[in-house]
Design an enzyme around this catalytic site. Sequence first.
Site, PDB file in Angstrom:
ATOM      1  N   ARG A  84     -45.006  13.704  34.006  1.00 21.23           N
ATOM      2  CA  ARG A  84     -45.225  12.440  32.347  1.00 21.23           C
ATOM      3  C   ARG A  84     -46.721  12.842  32.254  1.00 21.23           C
ATOM      4  O   ARG A  84     -47.111  13.339  30.811  1.00 21.23           O
ATOM      5  CB  ARG A  84     -45.244  11.247  31.820  1.00 21.23           C
ATOM      6  CG  ARG A  84     -45.554  10.749  30.559  1.00 21.23           C
ATOM      7  CD  ARG A  84     -44.816   9.317  30.634  1.00 21.23           C
ATOM      8  NE  ARG A  84     -44.918   9.031  29.592  1.00 21.23           N
ATOM      9  CZ  ARG A  84     -45.496   8.091  28.391  1.00 21.23           C
ATOM     10  NH1 ARG A  84     -44.399   6.831  28.892  1.00 21.23           N
ATOM     11  NH2 ARG A  84     -45.066   7.290  27.454  1.00 21.23           N
ATOM     12  N   ASN A 137     -35.459   9.986  28.747  1.00 22.84           N
ATOM     13  CA  ASN A 137     -35.753  10.896  27.839  1.00 22.84           C
ATOM     14  C   ASN A 137     -36.273  12.118  28.103  1.00 22.84           C
ATOM     15  O   ASN A 137     -36.048  12.946  29.624  1.00 22.84           O
ATOM     16  CB  ASN A 137     -36.855  10.339  27.512  1.00 22.84           C
ATOM     17  CG  ASN A 137     -36.930   9.550  26.504  1.00 22.84           C
ATOM     18  OD1 ASN A 137     -36.725   9.454  25.425  1.00 22.84           O
ATOM     19  ND2 ASN A 137     -38.446   8.382  27.259  1.00 22.84           N
ATOM     20  N   TYR A 162     -42.601   8.667  15.485  1.00 26.81           N
ATOM     21  CA  TYR A 162     -42.822   9.162  15.788  1.00 26.81           C
ATOM     22  C   TYR A 162     -43.009  10.437  15.210  1.00 26.81           C
ATOM     23  O   TYR A 162     -44.171  11.593  15.417  1.00 26.81           O
ATOM     24  CB  TYR A 162     -41.376   9.636  17.080  1.00 26.81           C
ATOM     25  CG  TYR A 162     -41.876   9.132  17.880  1.00 26.81           C
ATOM     26  CD1 TYR A 162     -42.289   9.597  19.559  1.00 26.81           C
ATOM     27  CD2 TYR A 162     -41.505   7.906  18.516  1.00 26.81           C
ATOM     28  CE1 TYR A 162     -41.812   9.497  20.229  1.00 26.81           C
ATOM     29  CE2 TYR A 162     -41.579   6.596  19.339  1.00 26.81           C
ATOM     30  CZ  TYR A 162     -41.664   8.271  20.717  1.00 26.81           C
ATOM     31  OH  TYR A 162     -42.160   7.159  22.422  1.00 26.81           O
ATOM     32  N   ARG A 170     -51.038   8.690  27.469  1.00 25.01           N
ATOM     33  CA  ARG A 170     -50.609   6.844  27.719  1.00 25.01           C
ATOM     34  C   ARG A 170     -49.841   7.168  29.569  1.00 25.01           C
ATOM     35  O   ARG A 170     -49.706   6.088  29.550  1.00 25.01           O
ATOM     36  CB  ARG A 170     -48.836   7.260  26.805  1.00 25.01           C
ATOM     37  CG  ARG A 170     -48.432   5.569  26.817  1.00 25.01           C
ATOM     38  CD  ARG A 170     -48.359   4.740  26.371  1.00 25.01           C
ATOM     39  NE  ARG A 170     -47.496   3.949  27.167  1.00 25.01           N
ATOM     40  CZ  ARG A 170     -47.966   2.235  26.920  1.00 25.01           C
ATOM     41  NH1 ARG A 170     -49.186   1.248  27.002  1.00 25.01           N
ATOM     42  NH2 ARG A 170     -47.049   1.250  27.191  1.00 25.01           N
TER      43      ARG A 170
END
Length: 417
Positions: free
Chosen positions: A89, A142, A243, A263
């Site tokens: 990520r 996701n 978003y 993040r």
Amino acid sequence: MKIAVIGGGSTYTPELINGILEISKDVKVDQLVLYDIPQAKDKLEILYQFSKRLVADRFELLKTQQIQEAVEGADYVIFQFRVGQLKARQNDEEIPLQYNLIGQETTGMGGFACALRTFPVVEEYVKIVDKYSKATIINFTNPSGHVTEFVLNYLGFERFIGLCNIPINLLKMISQICDCEMKDVFVKYYGLNHLTFLEKVYVKDQEVTQTLMQKMKLQLANIPSQEFPQASLEALGMYPNSYLKYYLMKKTMVEKLKKEGTRAERVRQIESDLLELYRTVNHIPPELSQRGGSMYSTAAANLIRDLALSAGTVHIVNTRNNGAISDVPGDYVLEIPCLVKAGKVFPVSLGKADQFALGMVHLIKMYERLTIEAYLKRSKALAMKAMLLHPLGPGVEDVEGLLQEILEANESFIELK
């Protein structure tokens, strides 16, 4: 009822356990199995021991690192895994920023990398679920809508429902402002996961859209009002998903992400702190709220309950359009209100889409499908085509270099020729 959780070592698991404990008052939960990969063995053990303290003797709780054992004979399987974990990520967020592009977990080129990394694992797990059970899969992995498009329209596995926590939080906020119960709220809400639009709101059969919009301003979209001009919101005539700020405020968001950092960096510290807490506490710590994903467990557990009871309730999920939005192809996977009946979800008719929303949905849907075809054909050329189509993607000057960096960072997961 047997429920299997794929990604049981996630720090979200205690909240999910809490949701399943709640629905066990209405449906009989016999067994819950937590599964995770060998690399997450230590996390799985911590989450299992903590979850045992939460569950007590309400139902049987098991853990395993054998996927077949987890899903065999299951009624429901929840996907909540992250392929490549938080390091992947972080790459998704940082690599695009080097090209002055949005680095984000599910949107833009971060979402592109995440999707390509996730498809092969989803494909493998879906085949195993299909072989060893008749389970319905509830997907939070996701990018959730993109994964659901892949499974329903390319793998042809029908017992698959994509879910996100944004709609249930939206309904909760509306119910609080209107001083009513969530079941009294109905919305004309549609689009793709993390690219949705709220066009109309009904409370107890009365349309309250304009009144609500005046009260809510930008609270509902979770976008700071100082960043999003009110005139632009009024021009849209709809409430955007939070978003959409990445699409409509590209320059501002790139600068913000570069300044504040990713993040993923913050989440890694939050997860480390949570795992330490889970070793000793006997209740869900308030620090879990920092992790994000608020009410995700409620959305998942309530959907399972209502599927099992054939409840006739309405849930907002990711599934095929099937006529819900009349001017969108029926096979598009959208995030839309659906009636839950006979163990399935049936899209509710909402009429035509707004032209702005329609344009964005078509564009990103074509990007999604090109990305899926790039994976299935292992094609760099199709991957580049998908990247060039995305409004948050690179130009022709950078597309080859960016793709190469993404592939190098994900060499254990993505293979394109």
